[in-house]
Design a protein around this motif. Structure first.
Motif, PDB file in Angstrom:
ATOM      1  N   LYS A 138       7.983  -0.446  -7.118  1.00  0.00           N
ATOM      2  CA  LYS A 138       6.992  -0.029  -6.558  1.00  0.00           C
ATOM      3  C   LYS A 138       5.658   0.419  -7.485  1.00  0.00           C
ATOM      4  O   LYS A 138       5.855   1.231  -8.487  1.00  0.00           O
ATOM      5  CB  LYS A 138       7.186   1.107  -5.482  1.00  0.00           C
ATOM      6  CG  LYS A 138       5.867   1.725  -5.226  1.00  0.00           C
ATOM      7  CD  LYS A 138       5.147   0.952  -4.043  1.00  0.00           C
ATOM      8  CE  LYS A 138       4.059   1.328  -3.277  1.00  0.00           C
ATOM      9  NZ  LYS A 138       3.529   0.571  -2.154  1.00  0.00           N
TER      10      LYS A 138
ATOM     11  N   ALA B 115       3.850  -0.065   9.257  1.00  0.00           N
ATOM     12  CA  ALA B 115       3.983   0.223   7.931  1.00  0.00           C
ATOM     13  C   ALA B 115       4.795   1.533   7.651  1.00  0.00           C
ATOM     14  O   ALA B 115       5.829   1.496   6.819  1.00  0.00           O
ATOM     15  CB  ALA B 115       2.957  -0.048   7.008  1.00  0.00           C
TER      16      ALA B 115
ATOM     17  N   SER C 108      11.848  -2.605   1.309  1.00  0.00           N
ATOM     18  CA  SER C 108      10.410  -3.164   1.201  1.00  0.00           C
ATOM     19  C   SER C 108       9.780  -3.573   2.451  1.00  0.00           C
ATOM     20  O   SER C 108      10.503  -3.901   3.510  1.00  0.00           O
ATOM     21  CB  SER C 108      10.347  -4.380   0.201  1.00  0.00           C
ATOM     22  OG  SER C 108      11.490  -5.672   0.526  1.00  0.00           O
ATOM     23  N   VAL C 109       8.549  -4.179   2.345  1.00  0.00           N
ATOM     24  CA  VAL C 109       7.930  -4.651   3.730  1.00  0.00           C
ATOM     25  C   VAL C 109       7.107  -5.810   3.448  1.00  0.00           C
ATOM     26  O   VAL C 109       6.240  -5.682   2.749  1.00  0.00           O
ATOM     27  CB  VAL C 109       7.171  -3.510   4.539  1.00  0.00           C
ATOM     28  CG1 VAL C 109       6.108  -2.919   3.594  1.00  0.00           C
ATOM     29  CG2 VAL C 109       6.688  -4.013   5.887  1.00  0.00           C
TER      30      VAL C 109
ATOM     31  N   LEU D 223       3.876  -7.963   4.558  1.00  0.00           N
ATOM     32  CA  LEU D 223       2.738  -7.988   5.357  1.00  0.00           C
ATOM     33  C   LEU D 223       2.177  -9.239   5.316  1.00  0.00           C
ATOM     34  O   LEU D 223       1.758  -9.886   4.483  1.00  0.00           O
ATOM     35  CB  LEU D 223       1.531  -7.027   4.660  1.00  0.00           C
ATOM     36  CG  LEU D 223       2.170  -5.593   4.170  1.00  0.00           C
ATOM     37  CD1 LEU D 223       0.703  -5.045   3.300  1.00  0.00           C
ATOM     38  CD2 LEU D 223       2.428  -4.667   5.492  1.00  0.00           C
TER      39      LEU D 223
ATOM     40  N   SER E  21      -4.249  -4.314   3.841  1.00  0.00           N
ATOM     41  CA  SER E  21      -3.268  -4.279   3.021  1.00  0.00           C
ATOM     42  C   SER E  21      -3.189  -3.304   1.752  1.00  0.00           C
ATOM     43  O   SER E  21      -2.072  -2.858   1.368  1.00  0.00           O
ATOM     44  CB  SER E  21      -3.123  -5.986   2.471  1.00  0.00           C
ATOM     45  OG  SER E  21      -2.835  -6.864   3.791  1.00  0.00           O
TER      46      SER E  21
ATOM     47  N   THR F  94      -0.454  -0.599   1.098  1.00  0.00           N
ATOM     48  CA  THR F  94       0.349  -0.547  -0.052  1.00  0.00           C
ATOM     49  C   THR F  94       0.094   0.769  -0.988  1.00  0.00           C
ATOM     50  O   THR F  94       1.124   1.213  -1.595  1.00  0.00           O
ATOM     51  CB  THR F  94      -0.169  -1.744  -1.146  1.00  0.00           C
ATOM     52  OG1 THR F  94      -0.198  -2.940  -0.507  1.00  0.00           O
ATOM     53  CG2 THR F  94       0.551  -1.768  -2.527  1.00  0.00           C
TER      54      THR F  94
ATOM     55  N   THR G 247       5.298  -3.497  -0.954  1.00  0.00           N
ATOM     56  CA  THR G 247       4.840  -4.424  -0.041  1.00  0.00           C
ATOM     57  C   THR G 247       4.638  -5.922  -0.589  1.00  0.00           C
ATOM     58  O   THR G 247       4.233  -6.019  -1.811  1.00  0.00           O
ATOM     59  CB  THR G 247       3.164  -4.169   0.335  1.00  0.00           C
ATOM     60  OG1 THR G 247       2.367  -4.090  -0.812  1.00  0.00           O
ATOM     61  CG2 THR G 247       3.129  -2.838   0.871  1.00  0.00           C
TER      62      THR G 247
ATOM     63  N   CYS H 185      -1.117  -6.223  -3.091  1.00  0.00           N
ATOM     64  CA  CYS H 185       0.461  -5.841  -2.664  1.00  0.00           C
ATOM     65  C   CYS H 185       1.242  -5.831  -3.866  1.00  0.00           C
ATOM     66  O   CYS H 185       0.941  -6.402  -4.788  1.00  0.00           O
ATOM     67  CB  CYS H 185       0.958  -6.920  -1.863  1.00  0.00           C
ATOM     68  SG  CYS H 185      -0.095  -6.938  -0.057  1.00  0.00           S
TER      69      CYS H 185
END
Length: 275
Positions: A19, A172, A182-183, A185, A193, A197, A204, A213
């Motif tokens: 991250k 989110a 994690s995700v 988008l 976005s 983030t 992201t 991201c």
């Protein structure tokens, strides 16, 4: 540290620890040869349910089955040495409830060797994400445009514009709080976005989102230009292999019809007689 500079294959905690660091690189793969091509360059490789459209000619991802995902997951696993494999949970394999999701996620992981599963949905899927992660199944979430819900969303439209931005923000936060590592988008406006983030404590991964991201993912066939008529706005073509293949196939067909292929160098003569 990226998968390309470390021989140890990353696991979900490693991805989560990225991250705010060097952006994560992710591409799809559905076959062993393509997995071998992308493996040296990627941190994660996604066996996406997009396989239904890319390789099987389906009109959407809705017809993809568990058996298809397992088959392609096994094929991709044979081609990976460095990258972590994530496998999509297909439509209908998890929406019924946490118990169904666990059975199918456990099957995907045990039969493919995946490092994690990915499922679509925001706040309404948070209880399922929590149920899975508490039982040892790492989950990558997927919000914004969720292709399995394309009929409900009214098509492949950008999500999160105007007042709809609050829904995406809530999704989110919910999947992060539920334990997703994690995700993704998908088709979420740039500014939103970037805001998400900054707001969530998990990476992201954007597709049609923002350079802000923590990583990016593309369908490998799209970025290689294997489809000559399919050009989504969010895809950068790094090659035009579809056009190259068309020229090569046309040249082959012309030579066969002209009887110039095979040439003398491509055929076999009689075995020399031994004295």
């Amino acid at each position: 540290m990226s998968a390309t500079s470390e021989t140890k294959r990353p696991v979900p905690p490693d991805i989560r620890a990225r991250k705010g660091g060097t952006p994560l690189v992710m591409l799809t793969a559905y076959t062993t040869p393509v997995a071998r091509l992308v493996d040296p360059h990627c941190d994660m490789v996604l066996v996406g349910d997009s396989v239904g459209m890319v390789l099987h000619g389906l009109p959407s991802t809705l017809g993809v089955t568990m058996e298809m995902m397992i088959l392609h997951g096994q094929a991709v696993a044979r081609g990976l040495d460095r990258a972590m494999m994530v496998v999509d949970m297909p439509f209908g394999s998890y929406e019924e409830g946490p118990d169904q999701a666990f059975r199918n996620a456990a099957r995907l992981m045990s039969e493919t060797g995946a490092g994690a599963v990915k499922l679509e949905g925001g706040a309404h899927m948070a209880p399922t994400i929590g149920f899975l992660t508490q039982r040892g199944i790492p989950v990558m979430a997927h919000i914004g445009l969720t292709p399995q819900a394309v009929n409900t969303l009214g098509g492949y439209r950008v999500q999160g514009r105007g007042e709809d931005a609050d829904r995406i923000r809530h999704d989110a936060g919910a999947v992060a709080a539920a334990g997703a590592f994690s995700v993704v988008l998908e088709k979420v406006p740039d500014a939103l976005s970037a805001e998400i983030t900054r707001a969530v404590d998990i990476p992201t991964v954007g597709i049609g989102a923002s350079a802000s991201c923590d990583g990016q993912v593309l369908v490998v066939d799209d970025m290689l230009g294997l489809f000559t008529a399919f050009r989504p706005k969010f895809v950068k073509r790094y090659a035009e292999l579809g056009e190259e293949a068309d020229r090569a196939i046309a040249a082959y067909a012309a030579e066969v019809r002209a009887r110039t292929f095979p040439g003398p160098e491509h055929v076999f003569g009689e075995e020399p007689q031994r004295k």
